[in-house]
Design a protein around this motif. Structure first.
Motif: not given
Length: 70
Positions: A15-42
């Protein structure tokens, strides 16, 4: 190898990984670094790909590590 300590812990990791994946997809326009960190965390939470997580769930269920056992 892929087993968690219990099914509950395994499902919470999923569930936590799914939340991080959703975060990475929806907040990609606001910062690729945050999306990348979220994907690595997932990937870390899933211990690889989603199929690896599913194999771990099956192994955990097969070993009988239900919510009551610790």
């Amino acid at each position: 190898m892929y087993c968690s300590s219990s099914i509950t812990v395994h499902l919470l990791r999923g569930a936590a990984a799914l939340a991080l994946l959703v975060f990475a997809l929806f907040f990609n326009p606001y910062g690729m670094v945050l999306s990348g960190v979220a994907l690595v965390g997932a990937v870390v939470l899933l211990r690889g790909c989603p199929m690896c997580w599913m194999m771990g769930l099956v192994e955990t269920m097969r070993k009988g590590k239900g919510p009551a056992s610790t």
